[in-house]
Design a protein around this motif. Structure first.
Motif, PDB file in Angstrom:
ATOM      1  N   PHE A 256       0.834  -1.203   0.000  1.00  0.00           N
ATOM      2  CA  PHE A 256       0.000   0.000   0.000  1.00  0.00           C
ATOM      3  C   PHE A 256       0.869   1.254   0.000  1.00  0.00           C
ATOM      4  N   VAL A 257       1.926   1.246   0.801  1.00  0.00           N
ATOM      5  CA  VAL A 257       2.831   2.403   0.827  1.00  0.00           C
ATOM      6  C   VAL A 257       3.475   2.589  -0.545  1.00  0.00           C
ATOM      7  N   LEU A 258       3.866   1.471  -1.143  1.00  0.00           N
ATOM      8  CA  LEU A 258       4.471   1.544  -2.472  1.00  0.00           C
ATOM      9  C   LEU A 258       3.486   2.170  -3.458  1.00  0.00           C
ATOM     10  N   PHE A 259       2.228   1.723  -3.375  1.00  0.00           N
ATOM     11  CA  PHE A 259       1.181   2.269  -4.235  1.00  0.00           C
ATOM     12  C   PHE A 259       1.067   3.778  -4.028  1.00  0.00           C
ATOM     13  N   CYS A 260       1.101   4.216  -2.759  1.00  0.00           N
ATOM     14  CA  CYS A 260       1.003   5.643  -2.460  1.00  0.00           C
ATOM     15  C   CYS A 260       2.166   6.423  -3.070  1.00  0.00           C
ATOM     16  N   LEU A 261       3.357   5.827  -3.061  1.00  0.00           N
ATOM     17  CA  LEU A 261       4.515   6.510  -3.626  1.00  0.00           C
ATOM     18  C   LEU A 261       4.320   6.703  -5.132  1.00  0.00           C
ATOM     19  N   TYR A 262       3.770   5.673  -5.778  1.00  0.00           N
ATOM     20  CA  TYR A 262       3.485   5.788  -7.207  1.00  0.00           C
ATOM     21  C   TYR A 262       2.448   6.872  -7.447  1.00  0.00           C
ATOM     22  N   VAL A 263       1.391   6.874  -6.626  1.00  0.00           N
ATOM     23  CA  VAL A 263       0.338   7.879  -6.788  1.00  0.00           C
ATOM     24  C   VAL A 263       0.919   9.281  -6.598  1.00  0.00           C
ATOM     25  N   ALA A 264       1.814   9.423  -5.605  1.00  0.00           N
ATOM     26  CA  ALA A 264       2.423  10.732  -5.365  1.00  0.00           C
ATOM     27  C   ALA A 264       3.182  11.206  -6.601  1.00  0.00           C
ATOM     28  N   GLY A 265       3.883  10.281  -7.258  1.00  0.00           N
ATOM     29  CA  GLY A 265       4.589  10.632  -8.486  1.00  0.00           C
ATOM     30  C   GLY A 265       3.625  11.090  -9.563  1.00  0.00           C
ATOM     31  N   ILE A 266       2.490  10.384  -9.676  1.00  0.00           N
ATOM     32  CA  ILE A 266       1.514  10.719 -10.713  1.00  0.00           C
ATOM     33  C   ILE A 266       0.907  12.095 -10.454  1.00  0.00           C
ATOM     34  N   ILE A 267       0.513  12.341  -9.186  1.00  0.00           N
ATOM     35  CA  ILE A 267      -0.091  13.635  -8.867  1.00  0.00           C
ATOM     36  C   ILE A 267       0.928  14.744  -9.120  1.00  0.00           C
ATOM     37  N   GLY A 268       2.164  14.494  -8.704  1.00  0.00           N
ATOM     38  CA  GLY A 268       3.228  15.466  -8.965  1.00  0.00           C
ATOM     39  C   GLY A 268       3.360  15.758 -10.446  1.00  0.00           C
ATOM     40  N   ALA A 269       3.327  14.707 -11.254  1.00  0.00           N
ATOM     41  CA  ALA A 269       3.481  14.867 -12.700  1.00  0.00           C
ATOM     42  C   ALA A 269       2.333  15.692 -13.283  1.00  0.00           C
ATOM     43  N   MET A 270       1.111  15.435 -12.801  1.00  0.00           N
ATOM     44  CA  MET A 270      -0.041  16.169 -13.321  1.00  0.00           C
ATOM     45  C   MET A 270       0.061  17.655 -12.988  1.00  0.00           C
ATOM     46  N   LEU A 271       0.462  17.941 -11.745  1.00  0.00           N
ATOM     47  CA  LEU A 271       0.598  19.343 -11.340  1.00  0.00           C
ATOM     48  C   LEU A 271       1.689  20.026 -12.154  1.00  0.00           C
ATOM     49  N   VAL A 272       2.807  19.323 -12.339  1.00  0.00           N
ATOM     50  CA  VAL A 272       3.900  19.918 -13.112  1.00  0.00           C
ATOM     51  C   VAL A 272       3.439  20.170 -14.554  1.00  0.00           C
ATOM     52  N   ALA A 273       2.705  19.196 -15.136  1.00  0.00           N
ATOM     53  CA  ALA A 273       2.222  19.362 -16.502  1.00  0.00           C
ATOM     54  C   ALA A 273       1.330  20.591 -16.606  1.00  0.00           C
ATOM     55  N   LEU A 274       0.453  20.731 -15.612  1.00  0.00           N
ATOM     56  CA  LEU A 274      -0.468  21.869 -15.611  1.00  0.00           C
ATOM     57  C   LEU A 274       0.302  23.185 -15.608  1.00  0.00           C
ATOM     58  N   ILE A 275       1.318  23.251 -14.735  1.00  0.00           N
ATOM     59  CA  ILE A 275       2.105  24.483 -14.636  1.00  0.00           C
ATOM     60  C   ILE A 275       2.911  24.709 -15.918  1.00  0.00           C
TER      61      ILE A 275
END
Lengths: 84, 620
Positions: free
Chosen positions: B396-415
């Motif tokens: 589950f923690v591993l999954f969260c780390l992946y999700v954090a990367g994805i959310i980070g990527a989306m925010l960076v893309a938006l900016i």
């Protein structure tokens, strides 16, 4: 009617495409997919939770996905004498 | 070596070209690159019916000679004899999907008009039959004026016939090849293709449509998304659950090798080099081969079954919100395995700004090289218990780390889309192939190729950086009786001491500073570097040497430091290979340096926030 308004899984034919909505490369790609005036078309799925996502439709024997703004550029005909 | 005749496989995407290529060449494939572009060149050797060898090259799938994206340009230039680093093929094998003749024949007609010796492989005839389509290959051959052979690549049907026909074609006098295809109106060629397709179809009956039935669920706005999330979740759980046994085996082997070396050699420099540097260093990375292969297994399966495009369809709505297209989802998902093939896969994105944004955020997808780092830290600091039946906390923690990367990527893309890559969003136009069950051999071949690439990396980049680190850690030796430890006294220790001034505020200790430098070569080196540091630190202390890296980390790092280290690696300024491939893809240093800079800042801030929050919460 527009391809975006076509009820799902109702066979139709392309009447007209407003190529000006599409960039030259997008138009080219659509033509390569076989989407042109007279082609048979059938809407299969609307993507996105609020129906704002892309549309999957069958063109000839091929299934393609496109965004709503592009699908709105395609006018279709249905009914018994719609076939070209 | 004499030059073998060159035959090119060419055709539309989803015509089953790669399966045919694998079936014809077997495992004897050579992966390379066309000079100047990152388009992969796949070549292999094929024996003709009479035993003569031929070089077969698999060209990127494209819809016409009117190329839009970089990989389509390669196909066009090769068949026209204009591609640098490739001679003009002596013959073409055009692969067409039997159930999509209208479309594929149009491109086939374009290719036949080039005048090269040509064979048409009427592929996937079994699927066409399943869909109620009966075709006459003889009619097709007559109309096209070239040999047509019905094939089912995945069942090796028709391949002998193809080899035989190819032999005859290469033996005969070559017809005149034209440098340019004759100018013909697109609609005229399409009309002709349709007429020929109609003539070749003997019977067409509506039949069960498996793909349509599956798509009703897979593309459903709610269930489809749940299915996608479920698949990804299973994927990340499997990375842990399936890898335990093979990892234990590799660990056992490394341990046995280390013990044997220690017993066989006298204490000294050579023994320290072999045990601390080579076996512990490289071994600590090779141990992750099973997890990396499991991840690649899922990605290869998603691609080969045709599901990947469905995922792109589902994600287009979300991707559009950050200014990207659903198409970007495919390179981004590949980046979970490795950012390099991911960045290379962006070449299918026609819009330059879409493509640049996708390249810039690709390193935020958690690549498999980060897995060793995550796995060690999670294994050491996160208790192995179930949060729900069948759902482990570690997974589950591993999954969260992946999700954090994805959310980070989306925010960076938006900016990025609002600033540096501002502009109108590109569209989303994609063919959705039929679902098919991939041939196990094709998946195994893909896994084999990935395993070789990973082991080569372990043997070269990782080996070299580990050895250099070992040297820097082992010298100079502190004077006899000094209170300063070997690591602190060494060159590496002193460099890390300097770097620590910057990294201490975010909770990093000397060992992390030490590990981060060689991790620039490849992220997983961070693990082997830590292993080497602790191995040297332990000296001859048998009890310490026998403790695993995870146990030692647990003893020495407070929990906030471990969490900050994980957060750092979500954004981790990427490896040198990623920078190199970005430079090549964007034709200059501007964007790779930009990428490096923004990732550094994000990693620092994320690690800092994690450390300060965890400390404030009193976690330990």
């Amino acid at each position: 009617m527009r391809l975006t308004e076509l009820p799902l899984r109702q066979p139709a034919f392309v009447d007209l495409i407003d190529w000006s909505v599409l960039s030259p490369s997008e138009g080219q790609r659509l033509r390569e997919f076989g989407l042109c005036e007279g082609a048979s078309v059938e809407a299969l799925h609307h993507g996105g939770l609020w129906g704002k996502g892309p549309i999957a439709c069958k063109v000839g024997r091929m299934t393609i996905a496109m965004r709503r703004n592009h699908a709105a550029a395609v006018t279709v005909r249905t009914g018994p004498d719609a076939a070209p | 070596m004499s030059v073998l005749p060159l035959v090119a496989l060419v055709g539309n995407p989803n015509a089953g070209k790669s399966a045919l290529f694998n079936a014809l060449t077997g495992a004897r494939q050579k992966l390379g690159n066309y000079p100047g572009v990152t388009v992969e060149r796949k070549a292999g050797r094929l024996a003709l019916a009479d035993g003569r060898p031929v070089e077969l090259v698999d060209l990127p799938g494209t819809y016409s000679l009117n190329a839009a994206s970089p990989d389509e340009l390669v196909t066009r230039d090769v068949v026209m004899g204009r591609q640098a680093g490739e001679r003009r093929p002596d013959a073409l094998v055009i692969v067409v999907d039997a159930s999509n003749l209208d479309n594929h024949l149009r491109f086939a007609l374009e290719l036949i008009a080039l005048g090269l010796p040509t064979i048409v492989a009427l592929n996937m005839v079994d699927l066409a039959t399943r869909d109620g389509l009966e075709l006459d290959a003889a009619v097709l051959a007559r109309e096209l004026g070239v040999p047509v052979i019905a094939t089912v690549a995945v069942r090796k049907r028709g391949l002998d016939h193809l080899r035989e026909e190819l032999g005859g074609l290469l033996g005969s006098a070559a017809p005149e090849a034209k440098a340019l295809p004759p100018e013909r109106d697109f609609d005229v060629v399409r009309g002709e293709a349709r007429r020929i397709a109609r003539a070749a179809i003997v019977r067409e009956t509506p039949s069960r449509r498996l793909t349509a039935a599956v798509d009703r669920v897979a593309l459903h706005p709610v269930f489809g998304l749940l299915l996608l999330l479920g698949l990804l979740f299973v994927m990340f759980q499997a990375v842990y659950a399936w890898s335990e046994a093979p990892i234990a085996m590799i660990e056992g082997l490394a341990e046995a090798a280390a013990t044997a070396t220690r017993d066989a050699l006298p204490d000294g420099m050579l023994r320290s080099f072999l045990v601390d540097g080579v076996i512990n260093g490289v071994g600590s990375v090779v141990v992750f081969l099973p997890q990396i292969l499991i991840l690649f297994f899922f990605i290869l399966m998603l691609e080969a079954t045709g599901y990947m495009v469905r995922a792109a369809f589902l994600m287009d709505g979300i991707m559009a919100k950050v200014g990207l297209s659903g198409r970007a989802f495919i390179p981004l998902l590949s980046s979970f395995a490795c950012a390099i093939p991911g960045i290379m896969a962006t070449r299918t994105i026609a819009d330059p700004k879409d493509r640049l944004t996708t390249i810039l955020i690709a390193p935020l997808m958690t690549c498999s090289a980060r897995l060793p780092v995550y796995a060690v830290i999670i294994g050491a600091f996160i208790p192995a218990r179930d949060v729900l039946p069948g759902v482990g906390l570690q997974g589950f923690v591993l999954f969260c780390l992946y999700v954090a990367g994805i959310i980070g990527a989306m925010l960076v893309a938006l900016i990025l889309r609002m600033t540096v890559t501002k502009g109108a969003s590109g569209g989303f136009l994609m063919e959705m192939p039929k679902y098919q069950w991939p041939r196990p051999q094709d998946i195994l071949l893909g896994l084999w190729q990935r395993a070789i690439i990973f082991l080569k990396r372990a043997g070269t980049i990782i080996f070299t950086s580990t050895v250099i680190l070992w040297v820097l850690l082992s010298y100079p030796k502190p004077p006899e009786g000094s209170a300063i430890s070997q690591v602190d006294y060494s060159i590496a220790g002193r460099i890390a001491g300097g770097l620590n001034v910057i990294l201490e505020p975010i909770g990093f200790n000397r060992d992390i500073s030490l590990a981060l430098i060689p991790a620039m070569a490849a992220r997983e080196v961070a693990v082997s570097a830590l292993a080497t540091v602790y191995s040297i630190d332990a000296g001859d202390d048998e009890a310490l040497l026998e403790r695993s890296l995870g146990d030692r980390l647990k003893d020495q790092w407070p929990l906030p430091t471990a969490l900050a280290f994980l957060a750092w690696f979500i954004f981790a300024p990427q490896c040198i290979s990623t920078i190199a491939v970005t430079r090549r893809e964007t034709n200059g240093w501007k964007w790779p340096l930009f990428m490096l800079g923004y990732l550094f800042v994000l990693a620092y801030v994320a690690a800092g926030i994690t450390f300060w929050t965890a400390t404030a919460l009193g976690l330990s």
